[in-house]
Design a protein around this motif. Structure first.
Motif, PDB file in Angstrom:
ATOM      1  N   UNK A 243      36.556 -42.880 -47.012  1.00  0.00           N
ATOM      2  CA  UNK A 243      37.928 -43.320 -46.741  1.00  0.00           C
ATOM      3  C   UNK A 243      38.676 -42.316 -45.868  1.00  0.00           C
ATOM      4  N   UNK A 244      38.406 -41.032 -46.078  1.00  0.00           N
ATOM      5  CA  UNK A 244      39.079 -39.996 -45.286  1.00  0.00           C
ATOM      6  C   UNK A 244      38.731 -40.097 -43.801  1.00  0.00           C
ATOM      7  N   UNK A 245      37.559 -40.679 -43.469  1.00  0.00           N
ATOM      8  CA  UNK A 245      37.136 -40.826 -42.073  1.00  0.00           C
ATOM      9  C   UNK A 245      37.474 -42.196 -41.499  1.00  0.00           C
ATOM     10  N   UNK A 246      37.990 -43.082 -42.324  1.00  0.00           N
ATOM     11  CA  UNK A 246      38.228 -44.477 -41.916  1.00  0.00           C
ATOM     12  C   UNK A 246      39.212 -44.625 -40.762  1.00  0.00           C
ATOM     13  N   UNK A 247      40.179 -43.714 -40.554  1.00  0.00           N
ATOM     14  CA  UNK A 247      41.076 -43.876 -39.405  1.00  0.00           C
ATOM     15  C   UNK A 247      40.347 -43.995 -38.070  1.00  0.00           C
ATOM     16  N   UNK A 248      39.174 -43.388 -37.949  1.00  0.00           N
ATOM     17  CA  UNK A 248      38.416 -43.492 -36.695  1.00  0.00           C
ATOM     18  C   UNK A 248      37.955 -44.924 -36.471  1.00  0.00           C
ATOM     19  N   UNK A 249      37.513 -45.597 -37.533  1.00  0.00           N
ATOM     20  CA  UNK A 249      37.081 -46.988 -37.400  1.00  0.00           C
ATOM     21  C   UNK A 249      38.243 -47.888 -37.009  1.00  0.00           C
ATOM     22  N   UNK A 250      39.396 -47.689 -37.658  1.00  0.00           N
ATOM     23  CA  UNK A 250      40.564 -48.503 -37.320  1.00  0.00           C
ATOM     24  C   UNK A 250      41.046 -48.209 -35.906  1.00  0.00           C
ATOM     25  N   UNK A 251      40.936 -46.965 -35.479  1.00  0.00           N
ATOM     26  CA  UNK A 251      41.316 -46.619 -34.102  1.00  0.00           C
ATOM     27  C   UNK A 251      40.444 -47.361 -33.106  1.00  0.00           C
ATOM     28  N   UNK A 252      39.134 -47.410 -33.377  1.00  0.00           N
ATOM     29  CA  UNK A 252      38.228 -48.123 -32.477  1.00  0.00           C
ATOM     30  C   UNK A 252      38.589 -49.608 -32.403  1.00  0.00           C
ATOM     31  N   UNK A 253      38.766 -50.241 -33.553  1.00  0.00           N
ATOM     32  CA  UNK A 253      39.079 -51.670 -33.562  1.00  0.00           C
ATOM     33  C   UNK A 253      40.414 -51.944 -32.876  1.00  0.00           C
ATOM     34  N   UNK A 254      41.393 -51.089 -33.106  1.00  0.00           N
ATOM     35  CA  UNK A 254      42.686 -51.275 -32.467  1.00  0.00           C
ATOM     36  C   UNK A 254      42.606 -51.163 -30.957  1.00  0.00           C
ATOM     37  N   UNK A 255      41.823 -50.200 -30.473  1.00  0.00           N
ATOM     38  CA  UNK A 255      41.702 -50.005 -29.029  1.00  0.00           C
ATOM     39  C   UNK A 255      40.889 -51.122 -28.380  1.00  0.00           C
ATOM     40  N   UNK A 256      39.882 -51.633 -29.079  1.00  0.00           N
ATOM     41  CA  UNK A 256      39.150 -52.791 -28.557  1.00  0.00           C
ATOM     42  C   UNK A 256      40.112 -53.959 -28.346  1.00  0.00           C
ATOM     43  N   UNK A 257      40.932 -54.228 -29.341  1.00  0.00           N
ATOM     44  CA  UNK A 257      41.900 -55.314 -29.213  1.00  0.00           C
ATOM     45  C   UNK A 257      42.889 -55.066 -28.091  1.00  0.00           C
ATOM     46  N   UNK A 258      43.381 -53.841 -27.989  1.00  0.00           N
ATOM     47  CA  UNK A 258      44.356 -53.507 -26.951  1.00  0.00           C
ATOM     48  C   UNK A 258      43.768 -53.687 -25.557  1.00  0.00           C
ATOM     49  N   UNK A 259      42.560 -53.134 -25.341  1.00  0.00           N
ATOM     50  CA  UNK A 259      41.964 -53.206 -24.007  1.00  0.00           C
ATOM     51  C   UNK A 259      41.526 -54.624 -23.654  1.00  0.00           C
ATOM     52  N   UNK A 260      41.152 -55.404 -24.652  1.00  0.00           N
ATOM     53  CA  UNK A 260      40.848 -56.811 -24.382  1.00  0.00           C
ATOM     54  C   UNK A 260      42.094 -57.558 -23.920  1.00  0.00           C
ATOM     55  N   UNK A 261      43.231 -57.233 -24.496  1.00  0.00           N
ATOM     56  CA  UNK A 261      44.470 -57.924 -24.165  1.00  0.00           C
ATOM     57  C   UNK A 261      45.087 -57.434 -22.871  1.00  0.00           C
ATOM     58  N   UNK A 262      44.808 -56.197 -22.488  1.00  0.00           N
ATOM     59  CA  UNK A 262      45.483 -55.606 -21.323  1.00  0.00           C
ATOM     60  C   UNK A 262      44.578 -55.430 -20.112  1.00  0.00           C
TER      61      UNK A 262
END
Length: 502
Positions: free
Chosen positions: A289-308
């Motif tokens: 769980x302590x490392x999970x922010x990296x996974x959420x960062x990846x998913x968030x950036x995938x969504x952002x770059x797909x949209x932009x």
């Protein structure tokens, strides 16, 4: 110190590894992998030529500033350093990216160690990252992407290190590295925001947002970024215009499908399976769980770059951490020998793309092979000798005083090759070169390259056959013109010559 709702350290191995204990670093084996990659890259560093972007970076580096229309100053300064050590040497220029990706491999192994990976996991991670297609391409070309990938990987590793140790002072180091990275490419800002959002989303790490050290780290990053931001502001934010140009080109259905497709083969399909496993386990494994922010960062950036309209390789710096997580997760359920086989299988999977990623074939053989269509960057490295010699011959035959190039690659190639007389000026209206013009008025002829037709602001133009570069690249597509001169003084015409384009 952690807040009251901060997590407590656990014990174990693999995905359930303790936050308070790490395996010993496998320095010898990891450095052997990184060193082997560097040796291969250096052996091929002098083949073909420099990429058009590299030639532009050398030219920019010799005109130091806190920024340029299309990038901050760090990569141009590295290009200048290489050119100062060995002027005009393509091999010296390619030493820099080889060393950068060698360090990237080491950072990938250290990331595996932070996630609880022992010697086998660290070495396998190093091999999978070292032999990834995007690593090989980046290691043979000095670009903002090459160095940006390293800075992303460093920021992610330092973030994981800070979260695992639960030592908030580590955020200052994260901010320091990120700030230097922002003087190379602005994409680091997206990574920082995504990681911060990930920390907030995960309950076990949310308390870090209340930590003064985290805010100090953010302040350090912004402070280091300020000189380039000031340059951009004083020049009308040209990088925003270029970003819009990229968005218009890639924000299409075909561009979005390409984004997804390239994301799945950026390293190679075998390694994709590994990093997908790592992504899933980071999201689901309670002890990670302590490392999970990296996974959420990846998913968030995938969504952002797909949209932009972003490009798939923007995320290259996150994959070393996902690969490390995948290797550690797989190693927790299998024998070390089976885990070690992943390295062999992953490395072999990259061989099929090797001629497209590196100049492994003779230049002419590559030009006539299917790899030329896949290896666009390699194609843009070939044929510069023919181009510069052709232009030099025309300058001599027509006593020209100016070569006006249609793009920064052609202008950079002519400066880098040093084949023109000292009294002949090279100019271009493309991106940074436009800021270094206009050229002085001269009664002599003008050699024009990189234009499909002669522009109306040049008079007396004679169309000549294009350059036979031996490769189907941009220089082979256009004719060459010899013109009597401009219709008005260059200072008045220069706004028509200038153009911003990626």
């Amino acid at each position: 110190m952690a807040g009251e709702d901060g997590p407590r350290a656990t014990s174990g191995r693999g995905p359930g590894a303790a936050r308070g204990a790490r395996p010993a670093p496998a320095w010898g084996a990891v450095l052997a992998v990184a060193g082997g990659l560097v040796v291969v890259l250096l052996a091929l560093a002098g083949r073909y030529g420099a990429h058009r972007d590299e030639l532009y970076f050398v030219a920019a580096g010799h005109r130091p500033a806190w920024g340029y229309p299309d990038q901050p100053p760090l990569t141009p300064l590295l290009a200048r350093l290489a050119d100062e050590v060995a002027p005009g040497s393509v091999w010296a220029l390619h030493v820099v990216p080889a060393l950068v990706v060698g360090l990237l491999v080491v950072v990938a192994a250290l990331t595996a160690r932070e996630l609880g990976g022992g010697r086998v996991e660290q070495v396998v991670t190093a091999v999978l990252v070292a032999t990834g297609v995007v690593t090989l391409i980046s290691g043979h070309m000095l670009s903002t992407t090459t160095t940006d990938t390293l800075f992303w990987a460093l920021v992610v590793w330092l973030t994981l290190r800070t979260l695992r140790r639960d030592d908030p002072r580590g955020w200052v180091v994260v901010g320091l590295v990120a700030g230097v990275g922002l003087e190379n490419k602005h994409l680091v800002a997206f990574l920082l925001v995504a990681l911060a959002a990930g920390v907030l989303v995960v309950r076990e790490t949310r308390y870090h947002a209340r930590c003064g050290w985290a805010w100090l780290g953010a302040a350090v990053a912004v402070a280091l970024w300020v000189p380039n931001l000031v340059w951009q502001a004083r020049h009308g934010w040209p990088q925003l215009e270029l970003a819009a140009d990229i968005r218009d080109e890639y924000l299409t259905l075909g561009g979005r499908l390409e984004f997804v497709g390239l994301s799945l083969v950026l390293l190679n399909p075998v390694v994709t399976v590994v990093w997908v496993v790592g992504l899933v386990r980071l999201l689901r494994e309670r002890s990670w769980a302590w490392a999970r922010p990296v996974a959420w960062a990846y998913l968030g950036l995938v969504g952002l770059f797909l949209l932009t309209g972003g490009k798939a390789y923007y995320l290259a710096g996150l994959y070393p951490a996902l690969v490390a997580a995948g290797v550690c997760a797989l190693a927790a359920t299998r024998e070390p020998r089976r885990t070690a086989r992943l390295a062999v299988i992953g490395a072999l999977a990259s061989l099929v793309a090797l001629p497209a990623a590196l100049p492994a074939l003779p230049e002419r053989t590559f030009a006539d092979s299917p790899w030329a269509a896949l290896g666009e960057d390699q194609a843009e490295m070939a044929g510069w000798g023919a181009f510069t010699q052709r232009v030099a011959t025309l300058v001599d035959e027509h006593d020209a005083g100016l070569v006006l190039a249609g793009n920064y690659g052609e202008a950079g190639a002519l400066e880098h090759a040093r084949v023109l007389p000292d009294d002949v000026r090279v100019a271009s209206g493309h991106n940074g070169f436009a800021d270094w013009g206009p050229p002085p008025d001269d009664e002599r002829a003008v050699v024009l390259t990189g234009y499909p037709v002669a522009p109306v602001w040049l008079r007396g133009c004679e169309r000549l056959p294009g350059v036979d570069s031996g490769v189907d690249n941009e220089e082979a597509q256009y004719p060459v013109f010899v013109c009597a001169g401009p219709t008005e003084p260059w200072a008045r015409l220069w706004p028509q010559v200038r153009r911003l384009a990626a």
